[in-house]
Design an enzyme around this catalytic site. Sequence first.
Site, short mmCIF file in Angstrom:
data_model
loop_
_atom_site.label_atom_id
_atom_site.label_comp_id
_atom_site.label_asym_id
_atom_site.label_seq_id
_atom_site.Cartn_x
_atom_site.Cartn_y
_atom_site.Cartn_z
N GLU A 294 0.82 -1.21 0.00
CA GLU A 294 0.00 0.00 0.00
C GLU A 294 0.86 1.26 0.00
O GLU A 294 0.55 2.24 -0.69
CB GLU A 294 -0.93 0.00 1.22
N CYS B 178 -12.00 2.49 -15.32
CA CYS B 178 -12.37 3.89 -15.07
C CYS B 178 -11.09 4.73 -14.93
O CYS B 178 -10.83 5.35 -13.90
CB CYS B 178 -13.23 3.98 -13.80
N CYS C 193 -15.75 2.91 -20.66
CA CYS C 193 -17.08 2.90 -20.05
C CYS C 193 -17.94 1.74 -20.53
O CYS C 193 -18.77 1.22 -19.77
CB CYS C 193 -17.80 4.22 -20.33
N CYS D 186 -17.56 -1.21 -18.27
CA CYS D 186 -17.72 -0.95 -16.84
C CYS D 186 -18.99 -1.61 -16.30
O CYS D 186 -20.08 -1.40 -16.83
CB CYS D 186 -17.78 0.55 -16.57
N CYS E 202 -24.05 5.08 -13.43
CA CYS E 202 -23.05 6.16 -13.37
C CYS E 202 -23.64 7.47 -13.87
O CYS E 202 -24.02 7.59 -15.04
CB CYS E 202 -21.84 5.77 -14.22
#
Length: 355
Positions: A37, A192, A199, A202, A208
């Site tokens: 991370e 994205c 799109c 997605c 959205c």
Amino acid sequence: MTTDSFAEQLLAWYDQHGRHNLPWHNNRTAYRVWVSEIMLQQTQVATVVPYYQAFMERFPNVEALAEAPVDDVLSYWSGLGYYARARNLQTAAQTVVEDFGGLFPETQEELEGLKGIGRSTAAAIIAQAFGKRAAILDGNVKRVLARYHAVPGWPGQTRVLNQLWEHAEAHTPDTRVRDYTQGIMDLGAMVCTRSRPACTDCPLQTGCKAYAREEIHLYPGSRPKKAKPEKTTWMLILEDKEGRVLLERRPPSGIWGGLWSLPEIDPAYGAEELQAACEHNLGLDCTEPELIRGFRHTFSHYHLHIQPARLSVAGEHTLRDNGQHKWLHRHEALSLGLPAPIRALLATPDQAILL
């Protein structure tokens, strides 16, 4: 679309298209998740993977990282940038060893108390390592949620950030939280994307708002533009009669904090004054400088124009030292934690360098 269907559709997409075999998914401990991370902050997965694998081989557990010389840590971080991350990583490792017996705490508050761990990183550790429900909000997730809910404004603004956190908390499911957090990060990284989002691929397209309005390009809002200041410095490649180069450790905080670099001279000095500057600042008697083609290095908040100059140290010398200098052959220097432009200068000393 309900919150449940948001998570359900995302998870269904992740099962088919998400990334399931990243190095930190294997033997998924809090330590391994945490290192990944921190490395992934400001850095893409493809860049991080080889660094992560080498880092894990050298520092396989939190005790190894806590006990290592800082130069080793910085050396294995060299090239990833944002070097405060590496210093904070070791400081946090030392705290985990000293205060928690080498076991990572499992609460948001205690994790956020460790150096370099913020709200989203703490949540990622809780979700990924311990399988507990916790909402994340890294850059990829911000982009997905800003578009899905058409949240206006730059996410660096408190008002906008608070809205995105509300959506992140609302959408995070109680089950399969490991897969959900990885899935929403993957969706932002793979579908994205910042530019040219896919799109049509997605799973969240039907709900959205930005897509429905044909305003994908408006979200998330851009950071208000501000001209970066320009700074200039001389960087000296000082070579002694044995062919060694003088390195200088940077202060622990600030740009390139704690890394080894080349001695710098105020740009107010002209080229003809560099010999005198070396005598005054370092106590070294040097030959006339040989100028190397300058270049510009860009940091997050300013541009630095670097003008390198190579000088040979004449005869015997007594370095006016404060304990922060080393004479090293180039191959020795390149094994240390060095800023990228310094590494390039030392690796290609006889070439005109443009970075």
